[in-house]
Design an enzyme around this catalytic site. Structure first.
Site, PDB file in Angstrom:
ATOM      1  CG  ASN A   1      33.618  33.040  40.166  1.00 10.42           C
ATOM      2  OD1 ASN A   1      33.640  31.828  40.406  1.00 10.42           O
ATOM      3  ND2 ASN A   1      32.735  33.863  40.741  1.00 10.42           N
TER       4      ASN A   1
ATOM      5  CE  LYS B   1      29.504  33.987  38.725  1.00  4.64           C
ATOM      6  NZ  LYS B   1      28.492  34.985  38.918  1.00  4.64           N
TER       7      LYS B   1
ATOM      8  CG  HIS C   1      31.176  35.758  44.479  1.00  2.00           C
ATOM      9  ND1 HIS C   1      29.842  35.857  44.195  1.00  2.00           N
ATOM     10  CD2 HIS C   1      31.828  36.077  43.330  1.00  2.00           C
ATOM     11  CE1 HIS C   1      29.685  36.226  42.941  1.00  2.00           C
ATOM     12  NE2 HIS C   1      30.882  36.370  42.383  1.00  2.00           N
TER      13      HIS C   1
ATOM     14  CD  GLU D   1      27.054  34.432  42.158  1.00  3.40           C
ATOM     15  OE1 GLU D   1      27.792  33.428  42.179  1.00  3.40           O
ATOM     16  OE2 GLU D   1      26.877  35.126  41.133  1.00  3.40           O
TER      17      GLU D   1
ATOM     18  CD  GLU E   1      32.972  40.145  41.765  1.00  2.59           C
ATOM     19  OE1 GLU E   1      33.364  39.849  40.637  1.00  2.59           O
ATOM     20  OE2 GLU E   1      32.332  39.352  42.482  1.00  2.59           O
TER      21      GLU E   1
ATOM     22  N   GLY F   1      26.437  39.326  36.748  1.00  8.81           N
ATOM     23  CA  GLY F   1      25.565  38.435  35.978  1.00  8.81           C
ATOM     24  C   GLY F   1      24.358  39.141  35.372  1.00  8.81           C
TER      25      GLY F   1
ATOM     26  CB  SER G   1      28.365  42.728  33.411  1.00  6.82           C
ATOM     27  OG  SER G   1      27.253  42.086  34.007  1.00  6.82           O
TER      28      SER G   1
HETATM   29  C1  PEP Z   1      31.388  37.179  39.350  1.00  5.16           C
HETATM   30  O1  PEP Z   1      30.635  36.262  39.583  1.00  5.16           O
HETATM   31  O2  PEP Z   1      32.370  37.382  40.084  1.00  5.16           O
HETATM   32  C2  PEP Z   1      31.088  38.038  38.210  1.00  5.16           C
HETATM   33  C3  PEP Z   1      31.704  39.173  38.121  1.00  5.16           C
HETATM   34  O3  PEP Z   1      30.159  37.565  37.300  1.00  5.16           O
HETATM   35  P1  PEP Z   1      29.796  38.214  35.871  1.00  5.16           P
HETATM   36  O4  PEP Z   1      31.106  38.537  35.190  1.00  5.16           O
HETATM   37  O5  PEP Z   1      29.027  37.165  35.173  1.00  5.16           O
HETATM   38  O6  PEP Z   1      29.013  39.455  36.150  1.00  5.16           O
END
Ligand code: PEP
Length: 264
Positions: free
Chosen positions: A11, A13, A98, A100, A170, A176, A216
């Site tokens: 992803n 973003k 997601h 976000e 998630e 993040g 992460s």
């Molecule tokens: C994501 O945005 O789906 C995500 C898991 O980000 P990160 O790996 O940076 O935590």
């Protein structure tokens, strides 16, 4: 035991201009050109989808995803993108709900559900994201939140559509932040998610649905997370912006897939 093919998705973003995207794909293909043991998906921003497709060329084993879509087919929805438009760009997967988007753009489970149904109608496979905030975890509400999100987001999907849906667990506190769920915490949540999927369909269907972990994921923790019995891949944000890191996460998934196949 059902053997599920792991799926690792990048992803990106709101990152990557076209030239950067092409460079990334070129570097990635040097590392994982002929991977077939696991499914690999790259979800660029809309503006780089065509470039990624061009750069992939004949590497059909790497699929393209989108990070969002609108549920209507067409019309007066300024700034939005429909499922058919994504199909037109050879997109196969679409990330929906997601955290976000839930937090910053007001996406509710009802909206996620509309998008998931519209994606299936257009033969796009949705990657439906669910996950609790830190506060919800600390209050002991993880199962309640996951259950509500899953029941709302997946309402009215048929068993066939559910099989073609990917769930991404998630935990919001892990996205993040550099702070991933431990493999045990993630496995516990994934096993609960599969239990809810069974309630929404049947055991065989629930056993077929792939549940990715996201939050992460990096080279150092990928293998431990993906070797858990109900973790069927990863949705990777930050670490997917570097082709070598992403390739190593894909290779970790491959190793685990191969071991599972040998022991099946
Ligand atoms: C994501 O945005 O789906 C995500 C898991 O980000 P990160 O790996 O940076 O935590």
């Amino acid at each position: 035991m059902t053997l599920r093919k792991k799926i690792v998705a990048a992803n990106w973003k709101m990152n990557m201009l076209q030239a950067e995207a092409a460079e990334f794909v070129k570097d990635l293909l040097l590392e994982i050109d002929d991977i077939s043991a696991v499914e690999v998906v790259i979800a660029p921003p809309f503006t780089a989808i065509a470039k990624v497709n061009e750069a992939l060329g004949k590497a059909q084993n790497i699929k393209i995803g989108a990070q969002n879509m609108h549920w209507e087919r067409s019309g007066a929805f300024t700034g939005e993108i429909s499922a058919a438009m994504l199909r037109d760009l050879f997109v196969r997967y679409v990330v929906i709900g997601h955290s976000e988007r839930r937090a910053m753009f007001g996406e509710t489970d009802e909206i996620v559900n509309r998008k998931a149904r519209a994606a299936h109608e257009a033969s796009l496979r949705p990657i439906v994201c669910v996950g609790e905030t830190l506060e919800q975890r600390e209050r002991g509400n993880v199962e309640k939140i996951l259950s509500l999100q899953l029941r709302g987001s997946l309402a009215d999907l048929t068993a066939r559509e559910l099989r073609e849906t990917v769930i991404a667990y998630e935990p919001v506190w892990a996205i993040g932040t550099g702070r991933n769920a431990t493999p045990e915490q993630a496995q516990e949540a994934h096993s609960f998610i599969r239990h809810i999927l069974q309630e929404l369909s049947d055991q065989t269907t629930a056993e077929h649905i792939r549940i990715q972990y996201g939050g992460s994921v990096k080279v150092e923790n990928a293998r431990a997370l993906m070797s858990q019995p109900d973790i069927d891949g990863a949705l990777v944000g930050g670490a997917s912006l570097d082709p070598r890191s992403f390739a190593r996460i894909v290779l970790a998934a491959c190793e685990d897939q191969e071991i599972s196949e040998l022991s099946a």
